[in-house]
Design an enzyme around this catalytic site. Structure first.
Site, PDB file in Angstrom:
ATOM      1  N   CYS A  44       0.810  -1.226   0.000  1.00 43.64           N
ATOM      2  CA  CYS A  44       0.000   0.000   0.000  1.00 43.64           C
ATOM      3  C   CYS A  44       0.839   1.271   0.000  1.00 43.64           C
ATOM      4  CB  CYS A  44      -0.959  -0.001   1.184  1.00 43.64           C
ATOM      5  SG  CYS A  44      -0.147   0.087   2.782  1.00 43.64           S
ATOM      6  N   ASP A  46       2.634   2.558   2.523  1.00 41.48           N
ATOM      7  CA  ASP A  46       2.807   3.208   3.823  1.00 41.48           C
ATOM      8  C   ASP A  46       4.214   2.971   4.358  1.00 41.48           C
ATOM      9  OD1 ASP A  46       0.143   3.879   3.686  1.00 41.48           O
ATOM     10  OD2 ASP A  46      -0.527   2.392   5.128  1.00 41.48           O
ATOM     11  N   CYS A  70      -1.818   6.557   4.606  1.00 38.99           N
ATOM     12  CA  CYS A  70      -3.215   6.953   4.720  1.00 38.99           C
ATOM     13  C   CYS A  70      -3.539   7.414   6.141  1.00 38.99           C
ATOM     14  CB  CYS A  70      -4.121   5.781   4.328  1.00 38.99           C
ATOM     15  SG  CYS A  70      -4.065   4.401   5.493  1.00 38.99           S
ATOM     16  N   CYS A 113      -2.983  -1.275   8.103  1.00 36.97           N
ATOM     17  CA  CYS A 113      -2.420   0.026   8.479  1.00 36.97           C
ATOM     18  C   CYS A 113      -1.908   0.027   9.915  1.00 36.97           C
ATOM     19  CB  CYS A 113      -3.465   1.124   8.325  1.00 36.97           C
ATOM     20  SG  CYS A 113      -4.057   1.293   6.634  1.00 36.97           S
TER      21      CYS A 113
END
Length: 125
Positions: A44, A46, A70, A113
């Protein structure tokens, strides 16, 4: 609940930590009692840098983070720094990403996350 992340509904606590992140920044990486960890998720994009400052008794007296990612990743990082302060390193290592995800009410699509705040990383002094 507040909608801010493409059609993914996020809790007000996530929004609060995203809009008012706690402990953003860096500690003096040359200090002998500061450790730095860096993790990323290629899936993703991150990336999180987490630094802790430990006193002579082994307690974490400060924690700072910088996260590129995010809102859920930023919120997870912010909450993690709050939770580790005042704990020993051993106590901090017992915090699981699922604990952070549960506290923030992250939806299943955002569980990855929270894992950056708990992935085992090499801390360097």
């Amino acid at each position: 609940m507040v909608l801010i992340d493409m059609s993914v509904e996020l809790s007000t606590q996530v929004v609060d930590h995203y809009e008012n992140p706690r402990n953003v920044g860096s500690l003096d990486k040359t200090s002998k009692n500061v450790g730095t960890g860096l993790v990323g998720a290629p899936a993703c994009g991150d990336v999180m840098k987490l630094q802790i400052q430990v006193d002579e008794k082994g307690k974490i007296v400060d924690a700072r983070f910088k996260t590129f990612g995010c809102g859920s990743a930023i919120a997870s990082s912010s909450l993690a720094t709050e939770w580790v302060k005042g704990k020993t390193v051993e106590e901090a290592l017992t915090i699981k990403n699922t604990d952070i995800a549960k506290e923030l009410c992250l939806p299943p699509v955002k569980l990855h996350c929270s894992s950056k705040s708990k992935e085992k990383t090499q801390l360097s002094a």
